[in-house]
Write a protein that holds these residues in place. Structure first.
Motif, mmCIF file in Angstrom:
data_model
loop_
_atom_site.group_PDB
_atom_site.id
_atom_site.type_symbol
_atom_site.label_atom_id
_atom_site.label_comp_id
_atom_site.label_asym_id
_atom_site.label_seq_id
_atom_site.Cartn_x
_atom_site.Cartn_y
_atom_site.Cartn_z
ATOM 1 N N TYR A 1 -8.653 -1.020 -14.431
ATOM 2 C CA TYR A 1 -7.807 -1.941 -13.682
ATOM 3 C C TYR A 1 -6.504 -1.274 -13.238
ATOM 4 O O TYR A 1 -6.100 -0.245 -13.766
ATOM 5 N N GLN B 1 -10.563 -7.309 -5.114
ATOM 6 C CA GLN B 1 -10.620 -6.026 -5.817
ATOM 7 C C GLN B 1 -9.291 -5.282 -5.746
ATOM 8 O O GLN B 1 -8.878 -4.643 -6.721
ATOM 9 N N CYS C 1 -8.303 -3.835 -9.126
ATOM 10 C CA CYS C 1 -8.858 -2.492 -9.303
ATOM 11 C C CYS C 1 -7.848 -1.402 -8.965
ATOM 12 O O CYS C 1 -7.028 -1.561 -8.057
ATOM 13 N N SER D 1 -10.659 3.204 -7.667
ATOM 14 C CA SER D 1 -11.792 2.516 -8.289
ATOM 15 C C SER D 1 -13.090 2.766 -7.518
ATOM 16 O O SER D 1 -13.126 2.694 -6.291
#
Length: 479
Positions: A292, A362, A366, A370
């Motif tokens: 993350y 995302q 992310c 990622s």
């Protein structure tokens, strides 16, 4: 084995038994980047046909297809491919034609591959098809099956498939257990045949190339020219070194790679990348690729789980992200991904909206490097090309490049192909200088992995020359 060793010796290669690896392909001379180490035609192969999509059984073409009128299973693009495959297909056709219509639907590419394996063995034993040192059934027999490592459910499936093959062949003297073991060998040793842009076309069994072991940081690459498998060096490989290719997609964390290799190929990788598992650098890279992002958008730090398991802490600035917040957003992303169609060709506009919503979520959770975010950018690039939204397609293609450069070695074909995609779009949009840079980077990589004599590479080199000529002409006009 002696005949195989003699044939390989002439190519600067040898089969050796290495500790913890078993049979391995080793050099007896130096190889240099771009040099062909070995090439091989498949012992057997099949296209990836389904009930909705078919391709030629000889060359994988999807154009001008006609179904074999007798067996109603196999397709050809013309008489040339049909004649080339006739010795083998004549027997297969007779066997398939005896099946009723419903039974024929259960003849998957994997079943066909096994049927063709036994028919080819029969034709070679009768000297209808020639036998050579690198093209004979004995090499298939020597492949590792990992039968002792397979769970009971998979063994039952192989047994059911073996019974169907035996029914099709109509040969009661063939051992069902042997057929089941050969299914396991195919699962562990067959290769996906791809086109020059690494799009899957079919599956082939290459018994000599199957001797080559895996590494997540390989010194060679396997590509295909039609159905011919070609292994090229991507770095200097000295004499007495092992040839290594990658069996899997390596753009993942070490733990994910090891899990994939264990499940699909039933071994644990101990390459230089994998022995770092659990070390600080490996933990950091895994957190970046599959973890993350910091809640401060200005920070590029990666997160690790807090000791009390209540949240995740940024290892750069120290900010904490709530575990439940990340869980909720991850669930929302998964829910959208579950709605995504397998094919975007039927309604690309709706697919674009869906994937843009996925990307938005995302980007909130992310890391910028990622892998899952990169896959979404790839999908958006693909959809926007379908929609002929060239400028926006280029934007997403460019976003993937830094991630590709991080997760792939310098001479990886996927990196070269992504530069090629960028270059084509830049040239189309009149960004000639950028196109030349991207196409040059593509050529620098793909000339090593693909050689220079295939139609694909000739087209790429021609595009680069045309872009350079256009830039030169534009410059001369300004002067």
């Amino acid at each position: 084995m002696e005949q195989l060793q003699a044939s390989l010796q002439a190519r600067g290669l040898s089969v050796s038994n290495l500790p913890d690896k078993g049979r391995s392909l080793v050099t007896t001379k130096d190889f240099y980047p771009g040099e062909v180490i070995i090439s091989q035609e498949p012992y057997v192969f099949v296209p990836n046909n389904s009930l909705t999509e078919s391709s030629c059984d000889g060359c994988f073409s999807k154009s001008n297809l006609k179904k074999c009128s007798a067996c109603q299973v196999v397709w050809y693009c013309g008489s040339t491919c049909q004649k080339l495959e006739w010795k083998l297909h004549r027997l297969e056709c007779q066997a398939l034609a005896k099946l009723d219509k419903e039974r024929r639907k259960s003849v998957t590419p994997t079943i066909r591959m096994m049927v063709k394996l036994y028919l080819r063995r029969k034709l070679q034993s009768e000297r209808v098809i020639p036998v050579t040192a690198i093209d004979n059934y004995n090499l298939v027999e020597q492949l590792v099956s990992h039968m002792l490592d397979i769970d009971e459910k998979q063994l039952v499936l192989y047994a059911q498939m073996a019974n169907l093959v035996n029914l099709i062949l109509g040969c009661p003297d063939i051992d069902i257990k042997e057929i089941a073991e050969n299914f396991s060998k195919i699962a562990c040793n067959a290769h996906t045949i791809c086109d020059s842009e690494l799009r899957p076309l079919g599956t082939g069994l290459y018994p000599v190339i199957s001797i080559i072991n895996h590494s997540c940081l390989p010194n060679s690459v396997l590509v295909f020219e039609g159905r011919l498998a070609v292994v090229r060096a991507v770095q200097h490989i000295p004499k007495d070194a092992e040839i290594l290719i990658s069996y899997i997609e390596t753009a993942t964390s070490t733990i994910t790679r090891q899990k994939t290799l264990k499940e699909q190929y039933l071994f644990t990788c101990t390459c230089p990348c994998c022995i770092k598992v659990g070390q600080h650098d490996d933990i950091q890279e895994s957190a970046i690729l599959e973890g993350y992002r910091c809640r401060d958008n200005r920070c590029s730090g990666f997160l690790l789980r807090e000791s009390d398991d209540k949240g995740f802490v940024c290892q750069q600035c120290g900010l904490t992200r709530n575990k439940e917040e990340i869980r909720k957003k991850s669930r929302d992303i998964k829910a959208l991904l579950d709605k995504a169609p397998k094919s975007t060709s039927s309604d690309p506009q709706d697919a674009m909206i869906l994937y843009k919503n996925i990307e938005k979520l995302q980007k909130e959770v992310c890391h910028p490097f990622s892998i899952s975010l990169m896959r979404t950018w790839e999908k958006l690039h693909e959809i926007l090309v379908q929609l002929e939204e060239w400028k926006e397609a280029l934007t997403f293609c460019r976003l993937t490049i830094p991630v590709y450069e991080r997760v792939y070695p310098g001479f990886h074909p996927l990196l070269g192909l992504q530069y090629y995609s960028c270059g084509k779009l830049e040239w189309l949009l009149g960004e000639t200088d950028d196109a030349i840079k991207s196409l040059t980077k593509a050529v620098d990589i793909l000339r090593i992995t693909h050689g220079t004599n295939t139609p694909f590479m000739k087209e790429l080199l021609m595009k680069l020359e045309e872009a350079r000529a256009e830039a030169s002409y534009t410059l001369s006009c300004k002067e």
